[in-house]
Design an enzyme around this catalytic site. Structure first.
Site, PDB file in Angstrom:
ATOM      1  N   HIS A 200      -7.223  -2.976   9.641  1.00 57.18           N
ATOM      2  CA  HIS A 200      -8.486  -3.633   9.320  1.00 57.18           C
ATOM      3  C   HIS A 200      -9.396  -3.591  10.543  1.00 57.18           C
ATOM      4  O   HIS A 200      -9.771  -4.638  11.081  1.00 57.18           O
ATOM      5  CB  HIS A 200      -8.223  -5.061   8.853  1.00 57.18           C
TER       6      HIS A 200
ATOM      7  N   GLU B  91     -17.790  12.109  22.346  1.00 57.34           N
ATOM      8  CA  GLU B  91     -16.538  12.786  22.005  1.00 57.34           C
ATOM      9  C   GLU B  91     -16.133  12.674  20.535  1.00 57.34           C
ATOM     10  O   GLU B  91     -15.158  13.290  20.116  1.00 57.34           O
ATOM     11  CB  GLU B  91     -15.416  12.281  22.920  1.00 57.34           C
TER      12      GLU B  91
ATOM     13  N   HIS C  73      -2.716   2.293   8.294  1.00 60.02           N
ATOM     14  CA  HIS C  73      -3.822   1.547   7.677  1.00 60.02           C
ATOM     15  C   HIS C  73      -4.049   0.295   8.509  1.00 60.02           C
ATOM     16  O   HIS C  73      -3.096  -0.413   8.847  1.00 60.02           O
ATOM     17  CB  HIS C  73      -3.466   1.163   6.238  1.00 60.02           C
TER      18      HIS C  73
ATOM     19  N   GLU D  33       0.828  -1.221   0.000  1.00 59.36           N
ATOM     20  CA  GLU D  33       0.000   0.000   0.000  1.00 59.36           C
ATOM     21  C   GLU D  33       0.862   1.272   0.000  1.00 59.36           C
ATOM     22  O   GLU D  33       0.381   2.356   0.326  1.00 59.36           O
ATOM     23  CB  GLU D  33      -0.960   0.012   1.204  1.00 59.36           C
TER      24      GLU D  33
ATOM     25  N   HIS E  37     -12.927  -3.275   3.764  1.00 60.36           N
ATOM     26  CA  HIS E  37     -11.481  -3.511   3.859  1.00 60.36           C
ATOM     27  C   HIS E  37     -10.884  -2.957   5.158  1.00 60.36           C
ATOM     28  O   HIS E  37     -10.246  -3.688   5.912  1.00 60.36           O
ATOM     29  CB  HIS E  37     -10.771  -2.912   2.637  1.00 60.36           C
TER      30      HIS E  37
HETATM   31  P1  13P Z   1       0.959  -5.445   3.071  1.00 62.46           P
HETATM   32  O1  13P Z   1       1.308  -6.752   3.723  1.00 62.46           O
HETATM   33  O2  13P Z   1       1.525  -5.331   1.678  1.00 62.46           O
HETATM   34  O3  13P Z   1       1.303  -4.275   3.947  1.00 62.46           O
HETATM   35  O4  13P Z   1      -0.625  -5.430   2.856  1.00 62.46           O
HETATM   36  C1  13P Z   1      -1.494  -5.560   3.934  1.00 62.46           C
HETATM   37  C2  13P Z   1      -2.795  -4.876   3.712  1.00 62.46           C
HETATM   38  O5  13P Z   1      -3.486  -4.559   4.657  1.00 62.46           O
HETATM   39  C3  13P Z   1      -3.215  -4.581   2.320  1.00 62.46           C
HETATM   40  O6  13P Z   1      -4.255  -3.658   2.295  1.00 62.46           O
HETATM   41 ZN    ZN Z   2      -5.435  -3.697   4.165  1.00 65.37          ZN
END
Ligand code: 13P
Ligand code: ZN
Length: 271
Positions: free
Chosen positions: A141, A169, A139, A116, A210
Site C-alpha cells: 500500500h 532514473e 503487493h 490476494e 489501494h
Molecule cells: P491479506 O492480509 O489477505 O494478505 O490482505 C492484505 C491486502 O493488502 C489486501 O489487498
Molecule cells: Zn492490499
C-alpha cells in the site's frame, strides 16, 4: 535437515517485510508477497513429501501445478513476520489439479495464504510466460502511489509519463511503464484476472485507491521497481500544487533512453 529459519529465502522475506513496514506502506495486514522457490532450494530444509494440510483455492492454478512458493499469510502483519516467520509465512505447493495448495511449512496457527493469492498466482502465470526467470510478486500500500490515484488521470500513458518526468532514473528503471486498474473490489479472482491481464504487458500494476503490484526475478528487482514508482509519486504529490517552472522534456527522455540503452514503451514519448 537444516533449520529453515536460516534459509536465505526466509531471511530475505523477513528483512523485506520489515523494511516495507518501516516505509509506512504496510499498515496492519496491508500488503502481501509471494516468492517462487525451486525444489533444490527447499529440499535441504523440508521433507517435500510431508504435507501438513491441503488448502482449497477459489480458482484453477493448474498452470503452476507442482510449483513451490513462499507466501505471506492472510490477515498477518508485515511488522510481525521478522519475529515469527513460522506463523506469518507459509511454504506451499500447488496441487496437481491446480485447485488447492499443499502446506509444507508455516501458517502455524492454522492460517492461510494471502487473500490476494488469485492476483499473485495469476500474475506469476503471466510473468513466467514473458520471462522464465521471473520469481517474485509484491503487493503493498505504497502511500504516495495511492495518493496519486486520487488526483491524477488513471490513463496509463498519462500516469506513466508523469512518473517518468518526476525523477531522471524512472525511465531507465521502468521503460515499460505502469499498468493501472480503476478501483475494484480486492481479494477475489476478478481483480486477479484483471491484474494478470495487465501483467502480460507491465511489471508494475497500480490498483487505484489501494496500492501497487510489482514483479521481478528477485526481491530486489520487484521492490526496486515499487520504491522507484513510489519515490516519483511522492515528488508528484509534493510539486503538484506549485507552479512548474521546468520539467524533463520528451527530448531529454529520449536522450536518457539512448544513453542507458532502454526502449520506452511504444507511443508513450512524443517523437
Ligand atoms: P491479506 O492480509 O489477505 O494478505 O490482505 C492484505 C491486502 O493488502 C489486501 O489487498
Ligand atoms: Zn492490499
Amino acid at each position: 535437515m537444516k533449520d529453515i529459519l536460516t534459509a536465505p529465502f526466509v531471511r530475505e522475506v523477513c528483512k523485506i517485510t520489515d523494511n516495507m513496514y518501516r516505509m509506512g506502506w504496510d499498515e496492519r495486514n496491508g500488503g502481501n508477497l509471494s516468492l517462487l522457490l525451486t525444489e533444490e532450494e527447499v529440499a535441504p530444509y523440508l521433507d517435500l513429501n510431508q504435507v501438513l494440510r491441503t488448502i482449497p483455492m477459489i480458482f484453477d492454478a493448474s498452470a503452476l501445478a507442482g510449483k513451490l512458493f513462499l507466501v505471506t499469510g492472510t490477515g498477518k502483519y508485515f511488522r510481525n513476520v521478522i519475529d515469527d516467520p513460522e506463523t506469518n509465512l507459509g511454504i506451499i505447493r500447488v496441487a496437481a489439479d491446480g485447485k488447492a495448495v499443499e502446506l509444507l511449512w508455516g501458517y502455524k496457527d492454522g492460517g492461510r495464504p494471502t487473500s490476494e493469492l488469485p492476483a499473485h498466482f495469476r500474475t506469476h502465470i503471466s510473468r513466467l510466460e514473458r520471462d522464465p526467470l521471473h520469481r517474485v510478486v509484491i503487493h503493498t500500500h505504497a502511500t504516495n502511489v495511492i495518493a496519486m490515484t486520487f488526483v491524477h488521470s488513471l490513463e496509463e500513458r498519462a500516469f506513466t509519463r508523469t512518473l517518468w518526468q518526476m525523477c531522471t532514473e524512472c525511465l531507465v528503471v521502468f521503460p515499460d511503464g505502469v499498468g493501472v486498474l480503476p478501483w475494484m473490489l480486492c481479494g477475489n479472482d476478478e481483480i486477479g484476472i484483471a491484474t494478470a491481464e495487465k501483467m502480460k504487458e507491465y511489471r508494475l500494476v497500480v490498483w487505484a485507491q489501494h496500492g501497487i503490484f510489482g514483479t521481478g526475478r528477485d526481491i530486489d528487482e520487484a521492490f526496486g521497481l515499487i520504491e522507484t514508482v513510489e519515490k516519483a509519486a511522492e515528488i508528484y504529490i509534493k510539486v503538484m500544487n506549485s507552479p512548474i517552472l521546468q520539467t524533463i522534456t520528451d527530448e531529454e527522455l529520449w536522450v536518457l533512453a539512448k544513453a542507458f540503452g532502454v526502449t520506452p514503451r511504444e507511443g508513450y514519448l512524443n517523437s
